[in-house]
Design a protein around this motif. Sequence first.
Motif, PDB file in Angstrom:
ATOM      1  N   UNK A 286      -9.180   3.304   1.704  1.00 24.43           N
ATOM      2  CA  UNK A 286      -9.336   2.012   2.362  1.00 24.43           C
ATOM      3  C   UNK A 286      -8.676   0.886   1.583  1.00 24.43           C
ATOM      4  N   UNK A 287      -8.303  -0.126   2.334  1.00 23.28           N
ATOM      5  CA  UNK A 287      -7.811  -1.386   1.793  1.00 23.28           C
ATOM      6  C   UNK A 287      -8.815  -2.466   2.151  1.00 23.28           C
TER       7      UNK A 287
ATOM      8  N   UNK B 228      -8.852   1.306   7.123  1.00 25.20           N
ATOM      9  CA  UNK B 228      -8.986   2.697   6.697  1.00 25.20           C
ATOM     10  C   UNK B 228      -7.670   3.402   7.003  1.00 25.20           C
ATOM     11  N   UNK B 229      -7.057   3.958   5.966  1.00 26.81           N
ATOM     12  CA  UNK B 229      -5.765   4.621   6.089  1.00 26.81           C
ATOM     13  C   UNK B 229      -5.971   6.124   6.243  1.00 26.81           C
TER      14      UNK B 229
ATOM     15  N   UNK C 108      -4.304   4.556  -3.627  1.00 18.69           N
ATOM     16  CA  UNK C 108      -5.188   3.754  -4.473  1.00 18.69           C
ATOM     17  C   UNK C 108      -4.848   2.282  -4.273  1.00 18.69           C
ATOM     18  N   UNK C 109      -5.861   1.465  -3.990  1.00 19.53           N
ATOM     19  CA  UNK C 109      -5.638   0.040  -3.749  1.00 19.53           C
ATOM     20  C   UNK C 109      -6.603  -0.764  -4.603  1.00 19.53           C
TER      21      UNK C 109
ATOM     22  N   UNK D  72       0.849  -1.190   0.000  1.00 26.84           N
ATOM     23  CA  UNK D  72       0.000   0.000   0.000  1.00 26.84           C
ATOM     24  C   UNK D  72       0.888   1.244   0.000  1.00 26.84           C
ATOM     25  N   UNK D  73       0.688   2.104  -0.981  1.00 21.93           N
ATOM     26  CA  UNK D  73       1.470   3.334  -1.105  1.00 21.93           C
ATOM     27  C   UNK D  73       0.727   4.483  -0.434  1.00 21.93           C
ATOM     28  N   UNK D  74       1.231   4.916   0.728  1.00 21.86           N
ATOM     29  CA  UNK D  74       0.645   6.048   1.449  1.00 21.86           C
ATOM     30  C   UNK D  74       1.665   7.177   1.596  1.00 21.86           C
TER      31      UNK D  74
END
Length: 254
Positions: free
Chosen positions: A247-248, A229-230, A71-72, A40-42
């Motif tokens: 979200x993932x 939820x990120x 974006x996931x 996951x790219x945050x």
Amino acid sequence: MAQNKMKYSNHIYYLLFFFLLASCKKSNTFPEGSTSLVIVNAIPGSKPLKADFTDGKNPLFIYSRSISYGDVSTNSNFYLGYKGEQHLKLYQYPDTTVKDQPLFDMRFEIPPGSMQTLFLTGTTAAPESVRLNESFPEIPWKDSAMAVRFIHLSPGSEAVTVNLQGSSEKIVSGLAYRQVTDFRKYVVLATTADYVFEIRDALSGNLITSYTFTKTAGNLRYRRNFYTVVFGGLPGESGQLAHRTFRLSHLTGF
């Protein structure tokens, strides 16, 4: 020819992925020997990332998937079949030549039968990560419910709280940077209203941002699914760098 081969491989990948997910949703564990890694790219302001698992053997990045900020999706972020010791490099596309420095260069173990999530955070100048070995709570088949947790991936931001809109009860208290909560179950019935989670500054109580699970009522895709939820972005910024949530979905990609 290479592109057609890649498309064929992707079709096989998706069939295998959804077969494994179906098995996983029955027991909340992955089939013995199978593995899953979600990246996951945050990282605010980062370019799309390209993953290199080849240990320096110059992969064909033109055919590899892009891991975009915030974006996931199943076809971009989910990796199956990687087990044992891994040497993972992540490059910002198009900076993927042998002369370019990867944004991440890490080694880690993926045991057989494990599901892992690798959250990339920090900034492009000072990247950081959080890697989790996943274990999901049991949701019986008779229960119409989903499970949600939260992770704080906003570098420079203070601790936050989480509450449902219209309620003063704090679902989460004092969640600091790079911390993650446990999963908590929420009912998903035909009469269930949308869940709107508000993220607030833990000290002032001011609203920072929110996340909404839309069209919740009777929605089968939420039932017996697990979501993270990120909370990301940067304090005091606007546009693409501003605070945000996404979200993932761990078991369906939706």
